[in-house]
Design a protein around this motif. Structure first.
Motif, mmCIF file in Angstrom:
data_model
loop_
_atom_site.group_PDB
_atom_site.id
_atom_site.type_symbol
_atom_site.label_atom_id
_atom_site.label_comp_id
_atom_site.label_asym_id
_atom_site.label_seq_id
_atom_site.Cartn_x
_atom_site.Cartn_y
_atom_site.Cartn_z
ATOM 1 N N GLN A 21 -8.136 -6.138 -1.765
ATOM 2 C CA GLN A 21 -8.598 -4.868 -1.199
ATOM 3 C C GLN A 21 -7.724 -4.434 -0.027
ATOM 4 O OE1 GLN A 21 -11.115 -3.165 -2.706
ATOM 5 N NE2 GLN A 21 -10.642 -1.453 -1.338
ATOM 6 N N ALA A 22 -7.294 -5.397 0.770
ATOM 7 C CA ALA A 22 -6.455 -5.084 1.930
ATOM 8 C C ALA A 22 -5.053 -4.631 1.523
ATOM 9 C CB ALA A 22 -6.357 -6.304 2.843
ATOM 10 N N LEU A 23 -4.619 -5.005 0.312
ATOM 11 C CA LEU A 23 -3.275 -4.653 -0.150
ATOM 12 C C LEU A 23 -3.232 -3.360 -0.954
ATOM 13 C CD1 LEU A 23 -2.007 -8.174 -1.334
ATOM 14 C CD2 LEU A 23 -1.777 -7.124 0.926
ATOM 15 N N LEU A 24 -4.348 -2.936 -1.485
ATOM 16 C CA LEU A 24 -4.384 -1.760 -2.354
ATOM 17 C C LEU A 24 -3.824 -0.488 -1.704
ATOM 18 C CD1 LEU A 24 -7.815 -2.208 -4.184
ATOM 19 C CD2 LEU A 24 -5.521 -2.482 -5.153
ATOM 20 N N PRO A 25 -4.065 -0.242 -0.406
ATOM 21 C CA PRO A 25 -3.532 1.001 0.184
ATOM 22 C C PRO A 25 -2.024 1.161 0.084
ATOM 23 C CG PRO A 25 -5.209 0.061 1.608
ATOM 24 C CD PRO A 25 -4.927 -0.962 0.545
ATOM 25 N N TYR A 26 -1.287 0.066 -0.119
ATOM 26 C CA TYR A 26 0.169 0.160 -0.225
ATOM 27 C C TYR A 26 0.618 0.698 -1.579
ATOM 28 C CZ TYR A 26 0.081 -2.564 4.048
ATOM 29 O OH TYR A 26 -0.165 -2.994 5.330
ATOM 30 N N GLN A 27 -0.306 0.749 -2.535
ATOM 31 C CA GLN A 27 -0.009 1.277 -3.867
ATOM 32 C C GLN A 27 1.190 0.569 -4.508
ATOM 33 O OE1 GLN A 27 -1.808 3.865 -5.826
ATOM 34 N NE2 GLN A 27 -3.206 2.855 -4.389
ATOM 35 N N LEU A 28 1.209 -0.757 -4.368
ATOM 36 C CA LEU A 28 2.236 -1.589 -4.979
ATOM 37 C C LEU A 28 1.568 -2.557 -5.949
ATOM 38 C CD1 LEU A 28 4.322 -2.518 -1.806
ATOM 39 C CD2 LEU A 28 4.890 -0.778 -3.509
ATOM 40 N N ALA A 29 2.303 -2.960 -6.960
ATOM 41 C CA ALA A 29 1.775 -3.953 -7.900
ATOM 42 C C ALA A 29 1.424 -5.237 -7.166
ATOM 43 C CB ALA A 29 2.796 -4.242 -8.998
ATOM 44 N N ILE A 30 0.316 -5.837 -7.570
ATOM 45 C CA ILE A 30 -0.155 -7.087 -6.976
ATOM 46 C C ILE A 30 -0.175 -8.137 -8.079
ATOM 47 C CG2 ILE A 30 -2.051 -8.246 -5.771
ATOM 48 C CD1 ILE A 30 -2.945 -5.416 -4.826
ATOM 49 N N ILE A 31 0.803 -9.026 -8.055
ATOM 50 C CA ILE A 31 0.926 -10.069 -9.077
ATOM 51 C C ILE A 31 0.238 -11.326 -8.567
ATOM 52 C CG2 ILE A 31 2.527 -11.508 -10.393
ATOM 53 C CD1 ILE A 31 4.560 -9.187 -10.149
ATOM 54 N N ILE A 32 -0.810 -11.748 -9.256
ATOM 55 C CA ILE A 32 -1.564 -12.929 -8.863
ATOM 56 C C ILE A 32 -1.277 -14.038 -9.864
ATOM 57 C CG2 ILE A 32 -3.849 -13.882 -8.389
ATOM 58 C CD1 ILE A 32 -4.836 -11.047 -7.889
ATOM 59 N N ALA A 33 -0.795 -15.169 -9.371
ATOM 60 C CA ALA A 33 -0.504 -16.317 -10.226
ATOM 61 C C ALA A 33 -1.632 -17.329 -10.102
ATOM 62 C CB ALA A 33 0.828 -16.950 -9.840
#
Length: 244
Positions: A21-33
């Protein structure tokens, strides 16, 4: 530059949604491994991927360690065409308000590895503090410098081309030794390393997967490898030191 976020995760179902949620405002892909997490964590990750178009979850077949998860995320990001990936932990330790500083410095120095230099409060366990001091000593020897202010913090921006090239050329430690070793080896290859001071906390009730026996043994072996690697790189490192 084409940027993305990289999050290794192992059984942090309590904190991953807040991190995303904290990263969403950057509008960048979030790759979770997902490093072979339990079913509860997998359910949370599935929900995040379904609800958020920016979230891309890759799943390792079994728990291989933090290094294995980060390596998988780095490769996946490069395959998707990204040029830089910001690694951040899933457990809420890192100060997300500093992220713009990381992207800004990375844009100014796109060939560099941009890493956090941690500012700890009193929540840091004494044993972990001592361990970091020992690692700082050996990293200074491995690089014949004090250029690397901290090699253990998992908040950093990787230049993906140079990093994946390194992953293809040498077998790195796959657990908690990974962050240290990849930074030293990138430094050996001439990748600039820059640091940004950032606050780091140990949350109350937080879950750490650092094994005092196993991971300290792996880190000790890694420092031994790096010491002997330094010896045959000695002329190049000395030349670099004298030219600075």
């Amino acid at each position: 530059m084409t940027n993305c976020f990289l999050i290794p995760i192992y059984n942090h179902h309590e904190t991953i949604a807040a991190t995303v949620q904290a990263l969403l405002p950057y509008q960048l892909a979030i790759i979770i491994a997902d490093d072979g997490s339990d079913q509860q964590t997998k359910q949370v990750l599935q929900q995040l991927a379904q609800q958020q178009a920016l979230v891309d979850v890759i799943t390792l077949p079994r728990n291989g360690g933090k290094g294995a998860a980060v390596s998988a995320a780095l490769r996946h990001a490069a395959e998707r065409g990204f040029s830089h990936g910001l690694q951040i932990d899933a457990d809420g330790q890192h100060d997300v308000s500093d992220i713009p500083k990381f992207w800004q410095l990375s844009a100014q120095q796109p060939q560099a590895l941009i890493s956090g230099a941690p500012l700890y409060d009193d929540s840091m366990p004494r044993g972990r503090r001592i361990g970091r001091q020992i690692t700082h000593f050996w990293v200074n020897i491995a690089t014949l410098s004090r250029d690397i202010r901290d090699s253990m913090l998992g908040l950093r921006v990787y230049p993906l081309a140079a990093t994946v090239s390194l992953l293809d050329s040498v077998k790195l430690g796959q657990r908690m030794d990974f962050d240290i070793e990849i930074m030293v080896r990138l430094y050996w290859q001439g990748v600039p390393v820059q640091f940004i001071s950032t606050k780091v906390i140990y949350p109350v009730g937080g879950r750490s997967h650092f094994s005092m026996l196993r991971d300290n043994w792996l880190i000790s072996k890694m420092h031994t490898r790096l010491f002997f690697g330094m010896l045959w790189r000695l002329p190049k490192l000395l030349q670099r030191k004298w030219a600075a």
